[in-house]
Motif scaffolding. Structure first.
Motif, short mmCIF file in Angstrom:
data_model
loop_
_atom_site.label_atom_id
_atom_site.label_comp_id
_atom_site.label_asym_id
_atom_site.label_seq_id
_atom_site.Cartn_x
_atom_site.Cartn_y
_atom_site.Cartn_z
N LEU A 84 -0.55 9.50 3.76
CA LEU A 84 -1.25 9.15 2.52
C LEU A 84 -1.42 10.36 1.60
CD1 LEU A 84 -3.95 6.66 3.83
CD2 LEU A 84 -1.86 6.12 2.54
N ALA A 85 -1.47 11.53 2.17
CA ALA A 85 -1.61 12.75 1.38
C ALA A 85 -0.28 13.20 0.75
CB ALA A 85 -2.17 13.88 2.25
N MET A 86 0.82 12.61 1.18
CA MET A 86 2.14 13.02 0.67
C MET A 86 2.34 12.59 -0.78
SD MET A 86 4.36 11.86 4.01
CE MET A 86 5.96 12.54 3.59
N LYS A 87 2.96 13.46 -1.52
CA LYS A 87 3.39 13.17 -2.90
C LYS A 87 4.90 13.28 -2.93
CE LYS A 87 -0.80 13.20 -4.69
NZ LYS A 87 -1.46 11.94 -4.81
N ASN A 88 5.53 12.50 -3.78
CA ASN A 88 6.98 12.55 -3.89
C ASN A 88 7.38 13.96 -4.32
OD1 ASN A 88 9.71 12.18 -4.39
ND2 ASN A 88 9.43 10.17 -5.30
N PRO A 89 8.14 14.65 -3.48
CA PRO A 89 8.53 16.03 -3.83
C PRO A 89 9.65 16.08 -4.86
CG PRO A 89 9.51 15.42 -1.73
CD PRO A 89 8.61 14.28 -2.14
N LEU A 90 10.27 14.94 -5.15
CA LEU A 90 11.38 14.91 -6.10
C LEU A 90 10.87 14.52 -7.48
CD1 LEU A 90 14.02 12.99 -3.94
CD2 LEU A 90 13.63 15.45 -4.07
#
Length: 140
Positions: free
Chosen positions: A35-41
């Motif tokens: 849930l803490a992940m953000k799209n790195p692209l």
């Protein structure tokens, strides 16, 4: 006559059980680290175009050309695919939640896992590209 009645009653019971299962299904919530992940692209043209190509091949048949969950295969599914184009749906979904479901699938549904090591074996960057495409194309 008695056999026919039993068969009809049994069939109704099976249908009711299937409908109850569909009504009770909850999409799994991703673990906190996801849930803490953000799209790195970045949603550059190349990234979105790559996501569009993958969506066309892997997602459209269920989630639909318009992201409305009405793809050609969706009619046969008991649990209907998410409608990405429903107003507010994507705004309420964290990037990491979308990534988790795309990578791991959704148990007891037809949403398979698409991440590394799965039958589809999409890379993490490919999954993120699809998420960029979905957000760019279907957010309302």
């Amino acid at each position: 006559m008695k056999t026919t009645s039993i068969a009809v009653i049994a069939g109704i019971g099976i249908l009711a059980a299937g409908s109850a299962a569909a009504a009770e299904h909850k999409t799994p919530v991703a673990p906190k680290d996801y849930l803490a992940m953000k799209n790195p692209l970045k949603d550059t043209k190349d990234v979105v175009d790559n996501g569009a190509k993958i969506y066309e091949k892997k997602c459209k048949k269920c989630h639909g050309e318009k992201g409305d969950g009405k793809g050609s295969a969706s009619e046969k599914l008991e649990l209907k695919p998410a409608s990405f184009s429903s107003p507010g749906f994507l705004k309420g979904q964290a990037d990491g939640q979308l990534f988790f479901i795309a990578e791991k699938g959704s148990p007891n549904t037809d949403m398979d896992d698409f991440g590394p090591g799965s039958a589809a074996n999409l890379s993490k960057d490919d999954l993120w590209s699809v998420i960029a495409y979905i957000r760019k194309t279907f957010t309302k």
